[in-house]
Each structure stands twice: as structure tokens, then as C-alpha cells.
Design an enzyme around this catalytic site. Structure first.
Site, mmCIF file in Angstrom:
data_model
loop_
_atom_site.group_PDB
_atom_site.id
_atom_site.type_symbol
_atom_site.label_atom_id
_atom_site.label_comp_id
_atom_site.label_asym_id
_atom_site.label_seq_id
_atom_site.Cartn_x
_atom_site.Cartn_y
_atom_site.Cartn_z
ATOM 1 N N CYS A 1 -9.206 10.071 -48.300
ATOM 2 C CA CYS A 1 -9.312 9.030 -49.324
ATOM 3 C C CYS A 1 -10.771 8.596 -49.491
ATOM 4 C CB CYS A 1 -8.430 7.839 -48.971
ATOM 5 S SG CYS A 1 -9.052 6.814 -47.613
ATOM 6 N N CYS B 1 -12.219 6.541 -46.494
ATOM 7 C CA CYS B 1 -12.562 7.378 -45.343
ATOM 8 C C CYS B 1 -13.754 8.278 -45.660
ATOM 9 C CB CYS B 1 -11.358 8.196 -44.887
ATOM 10 S SG CYS B 1 -10.095 7.170 -44.087
ATOM 11 N N HIS C 1 -6.547 4.476 -40.777
ATOM 12 C CA HIS C 1 -6.415 5.905 -41.064
ATOM 13 C C HIS C 1 -6.898 6.746 -39.878
ATOM 14 C CE1 HIS C 1 -6.408 5.403 -45.728
ATOM 15 N NE2 HIS C 1 -5.555 4.589 -45.125
ATOM 16 N N GLU D 1 -8.912 9.257 -39.806
ATOM 17 C CA GLU D 1 -10.353 9.470 -39.849
ATOM 18 C C GLU D 1 -11.090 8.243 -39.302
ATOM 19 O OE1 GLU D 1 -8.797 11.137 -43.879
ATOM 20 O OE2 GLU D 1 -8.148 9.675 -42.384
#
Length: 159
Positions: free
Chosen positions: A104, A107, A78, A80
Site C-alpha cells: 500500500c 507502507c 501492516h 511491512e
């Protein structure tokens, strides 16, 4: 707020960093998920790290893999996560700006553990049932419990 980003100009800087995260999201080769993240030190008034979603280094991001959602989701890092990995310990006491989808749970845990103090991202749409809104709602709960400030993106900044 301390440092170079003064309270009266923080909205201006929030908008700039959101727009930068939106630009960086376009670097993702995944046509169905363009996510970008920018980590900023409010004390120093500078960008610490950026990230976008994609496969790890040396992993082929072929169209076939990107179109196979279940397999893609097993391999993608991801935005992040990428930004936090590149920032390392420098992420501590920083702000993260995330564009593309709600943050999410996974993260959110990394953001909390890296000691990021503020998240500026899209708030989950509680009126729409989706996995991203469900995980985003849990992320907000975790941020609240951990004392991480959350600011919903002003959608005008994305226009």
C-alpha cells in the site's frame, strides 16, 4: 549485485524469501488478510527482520475485532511496518519481500524512508478495480520516483 547473494542465484534466493514471507503471513490471526514480510540484507546474505499483519502488542485480537473490518483497519499494523519497526536502521540498503496483497501507499512511504532499495511483491492487478490495486498502483509510482527497484513475484513461487 554485491555480497553473498550472487547474481546467478538471486532468483533462487528470491523464491526462498518469498516462500518464507508466505509462511510468516500464516502467523497473522486475521483470517481475511494473511500478509507476511521479510527484510534481507543482500550484502550480508542474511535475514534482518520479519513481520506479519496484526494488532499492536497488548491489544486483544479477538474474533469480534477481526470481523469488524472498519475498526480492524484502524488498529492493524501492516506486515511491512512490523518488519521495518523490528529492523530499525538495519533496514537500510536491504530488500523486502512481501506476500499477501500489493504494497500500500503508506507502507511504500515507510519502505522508501527506511532506505530499502528493492521490493519483491505482488504487482497490483490493473484490470481489477479494488482499493488494494489502487493503492498498490500509487505505491509503484512512488517506488519508481524514489529509485526503489520493484520486482513482481513469480506466482509459481506461491504454489
Amino acid at each position: 549485485m554485491t555480497g553473498l547473494i550472487k547474481p546467478n542465484v538471486s532468483l533462487k534466493w528470491d523464491e526462498r524469501y518469498v516462500k518464507l514471507a508466505s509462511h510468516i503471513a500464516g502467523w497473522s490471526k486475521d483470517p481475511s488478510a494473511q500478509i507476511g514480510a521479510v527484510i534481507v540484507s543482500p550484502e550480508l546474505g542474511r535475514i534482518i527482520s520479519v513481520g506479519f499483519n496484526g494488532f499492536p502488542i497488548n491489544i486483544e485480537d479477538s474474533e469480534e475485532r477481526l470481523d469488524d473490518t472498519p475498526e480492524k483497519l484502524k488498529m492493524v499494523i501492516h506486515a511491512e511496518e512490523n518488519a521495518i519497526l523490528f529492523a530499525g536502521r538495519a533496514a537500510r540498503d536491504c530488500h523486502i519481500y512481501v506476500v499477501g496483497k500489493p504494497v500500500c501507499v503508506h507502507c511504500a512511504l515507510l519502505i522508501i524512508q527506511s532506505r530499502i532499495t528493492r521490493v519483491v511483491a505482488v504487482q497490483p492487478d490493473f484490470s481489477v478495480e479494488s482499493k488494494w490495486n489502487e493503492t498498490g498502483e500509487k505505491a509503484l509510482m512512488l517506488f519508481n520516483e524514489a529509485g526503489v527497484e520493484f520486482t513482481d513475484i513469480d506466482r509459481r513461487w506461491l504454489a
